[in-house]
Design a protein around this motif. Structure first.
Motif, mmCIF file in Angstrom:
data_model
loop_
_atom_site.group_PDB
_atom_site.id
_atom_site.type_symbol
_atom_site.label_atom_id
_atom_site.label_comp_id
_atom_site.label_asym_id
_atom_site.label_seq_id
_atom_site.Cartn_x
_atom_site.Cartn_y
_atom_site.Cartn_z
ATOM 1 N N UNK A 125 15.325 41.625 30.172
ATOM 2 C CA UNK A 125 15.037 42.848 31.199
ATOM 3 C C UNK A 125 16.731 43.506 31.784
ATOM 4 N N UNK A 126 18.094 42.931 31.538
ATOM 5 C CA UNK A 126 18.929 43.522 31.379
ATOM 6 C C UNK A 126 18.751 44.831 30.452
ATOM 7 N N UNK A 127 18.119 44.739 29.163
ATOM 8 C CA UNK A 127 18.222 45.574 27.866
ATOM 9 C C UNK A 127 17.649 46.912 28.545
ATOM 10 N N UNK A 128 16.499 46.648 28.975
ATOM 11 C CA UNK A 128 15.318 47.364 29.572
ATOM 12 C C UNK A 128 16.054 48.026 29.901
ATOM 13 N N UNK A 129 16.676 47.610 31.376
ATOM 14 C CA UNK A 129 17.237 48.864 32.092
ATOM 15 C C UNK A 129 18.899 49.238 31.451
ATOM 16 N N UNK A 130 19.601 48.812 30.917
ATOM 17 C CA UNK A 130 20.352 49.741 30.009
ATOM 18 C C UNK A 130 20.961 49.694 28.624
ATOM 19 N N UNK A 131 19.700 50.041 27.622
ATOM 20 C CA UNK A 131 19.559 50.009 26.830
ATOM 21 C C UNK A 131 20.328 50.755 25.800
ATOM 22 N N UNK A 132 21.434 51.226 26.679
ATOM 23 C CA UNK A 132 23.265 51.808 25.633
ATOM 24 C C UNK A 132 24.033 51.379 25.653
ATOM 25 N N UNK A 133 23.888 50.460 25.826
ATOM 26 C CA UNK A 133 25.518 49.724 26.717
ATOM 27 C C UNK A 133 26.167 48.671 25.881
ATOM 28 N N UNK A 134 27.002 47.786 25.660
ATOM 29 C CA UNK A 134 27.323 47.026 24.725
ATOM 30 C C UNK A 134 27.317 46.081 25.659
ATOM 31 N N UNK A 135 26.849 44.524 25.238
ATOM 32 C CA UNK A 135 27.122 43.309 26.426
ATOM 33 C C UNK A 135 28.033 42.296 25.472
ATOM 34 N N UNK A 136 28.683 41.693 25.730
ATOM 35 C CA UNK A 136 29.048 40.674 25.944
ATOM 36 C C UNK A 136 28.986 39.158 26.836
ATOM 37 N N UNK A 151 38.499 17.674 28.119
ATOM 38 C CA UNK A 151 37.889 18.735 29.010
ATOM 39 C C UNK A 151 37.367 17.829 30.940
ATOM 40 N N UNK A 152 38.084 18.725 30.969
ATOM 41 C CA UNK A 152 37.394 18.695 32.725
ATOM 42 C C UNK A 152 37.612 19.255 33.914
ATOM 43 N N UNK A 153 38.079 21.224 33.187
ATOM 44 C CA UNK A 153 38.262 22.918 34.163
ATOM 45 C C UNK A 153 36.956 22.760 34.431
ATOM 46 N N UNK A 154 36.987 23.446 35.045
ATOM 47 C CA UNK A 154 36.417 24.931 35.330
ATOM 48 C C UNK A 154 35.506 25.276 34.323
ATOM 49 N N UNK A 155 34.260 26.211 33.629
ATOM 50 C CA UNK A 155 34.063 26.694 33.272
ATOM 51 C C UNK A 155 32.529 27.708 33.467
ATOM 52 N N UNK A 156 33.225 28.886 33.180
ATOM 53 C CA UNK A 156 32.410 30.419 33.739
ATOM 54 C C UNK A 156 32.022 30.873 32.503
ATOM 55 N N UNK A 157 30.396 31.250 33.308
ATOM 56 C CA UNK A 157 29.871 32.518 31.879
ATOM 57 C C UNK A 157 30.160 33.868 32.827
ATOM 58 N N UNK A 158 30.374 34.558 31.912
ATOM 59 C CA UNK A 158 30.337 36.336 31.924
ATOM 60 C C UNK A 158 30.151 37.206 31.309
ATOM 61 N N UNK A 159 28.991 37.431 32.110
ATOM 62 C CA UNK A 159 28.322 38.526 31.273
ATOM 63 C C UNK A 159 28.704 40.096 31.714
ATOM 64 N N UNK A 160 28.967 40.863 30.647
ATOM 65 C CA UNK A 160 29.573 42.237 30.948
ATOM 66 C C UNK A 160 28.072 43.318 30.164
ATOM 67 N N UNK A 161 28.698 44.219 30.449
ATOM 68 C CA UNK A 161 27.783 45.493 29.586
ATOM 69 C C UNK A 161 29.330 46.357 30.155
ATOM 70 N N UNK A 162 29.237 47.098 29.020
ATOM 71 C CA UNK A 162 30.049 48.074 28.159
ATOM 72 C C UNK A 162 29.041 49.854 27.944
ATOM 73 N N UNK A 163 30.370 50.256 29.055
ATOM 74 C CA UNK A 163 29.737 51.775 28.487
ATOM 75 C C UNK A 163 30.756 52.802 28.167
ATOM 76 N N UNK A 164 30.298 54.224 28.155
ATOM 77 C CA UNK A 164 31.881 55.153 28.302
ATOM 78 C C UNK A 164 32.139 55.157 29.394
#
Length: 269
Positions: A125-136, A151-164
């Motif tokens: 869905x994100x690719x359809x809404x924003x087709x011209x960005x880099x994704x990480x 290991x016992x600390x927290x873990x986070x999943x961070x999604x990022x869309x990068x554009x000009x």
């Protein structure tokens, strides 16, 4: 300490106390500070914000100018629902956070814990809404705890869309794809590996970053923005190694994690 030094110290404490009181009792000032802070965190300077504001918002009454964004005490008199709505959408932060609502995280959270296969349709869905960005997809863990047994600390999943952005600079928008996941809890680690697999299969670049525990605690407590957090990176790692380990670098722990991840993916497919 000299009399001048004592007076300066007292004045500084009084100024901080006054700023704290204003933040607590002036919601317009609090919103103005949050708006400016969010833009600066995303790499947009105060003098640049006016260049991004739509004409319909900037020319409303009272009309906005570059100087209005120079300090929160001035911007608060020009705040409007339209300006806050636009800023929240443009930066991809929560409108309630800009309003200063207590315990509201600044970023949108898309948490498919125990249903990691659902990240697949979300990425599509994100690719359809924003087709011209880099994704990480960045998997953030604690710096002084290598990913693995113990290991016992927290873990986070961070999604990022990068554009000009402005003047050739990069501009990013962020989402949190996890909420209160911990490395000591096997299902969290398995779901993290499953999400990494889904993102990698979808063509999203997956990287790992390690940060001090204190900064991750601040994120948990909703005291920081994701782009602010990324300024404290102390190391990197390779989350895709949990899915496809390099030759001769596999381990029983990794195999157990991946077997658990596959079960979660099969369960929610």
């Amino acid at each position: 300490m000299s009399f001048v030094g004592d007076a300066s110290s007292i004045f500084g404490m009084l100024s901080k106390g006054w700023s704290w009181w204003q933040s607590r009792h002036d919601p317009a000032l609090r919103s103005a500070r949050s708006l400016i802070r969010a833009f600066e965190a995303h790499g947009v300077g105060r003098q640049q914000i006016i260049r991004l504001v739509p004409t319909s918002v900037a020319q409303a009454r009272p009309e906005l100018s570059m100087a209005d964004f120079s300090k929160p005490e001035q911007l608060k008199f020009k705040l409007s629902p339209a300006l806050l709505d636009w800023a929240a959408e443009f930066l991809n932060v929560r409108r309630a956070w800009l309003d200063g609502k207590a315990d509201t995280p600044p970023h949108h959270i898309v948490n498919h814990y125990k249903q990691p296969a659902l990240y697949g349709p979300w990425f599509a869905d994100r690719m359809a809404q924003a087709p011209d960005v880099d994704r990480v997809l960045t998997v953030v863990t604690t710096h002084d705890q290598p990913v693995g047994p113990g290991a016992n600390g927290p873990v986070f999943l961070v999604y990022e869309e990068i554009e000009n952005g402005l003047d050739g600079e990069q501009f990013s928008r962020y989402w949190l794809l996890s909420d209160e996941w911990y490395m000591y809890h096997p299902p969290c680690v398995e779901n993290m590996a499953a999400a990494v697999s889904v993102a990698d299969s979808a063509g999203v670049l997956v990287i790992g970053k390690q940060l001090p525990l204190r900064e991750l605690v601040r994120l948990q407590n909703r005291e920081t923005l994701l782009p602010e957090l990324m300024g404290f990176v102390r190391g990197t790692w390779y989350p895709t190694d949990l899915v496809n380990p390099p030759p001769l670098q596999d381990s029983p722990w990794r195999q157990a994690v991946w077997q658990g991840a596959k079960k979660w993916l099969e369960r929610t497919a």
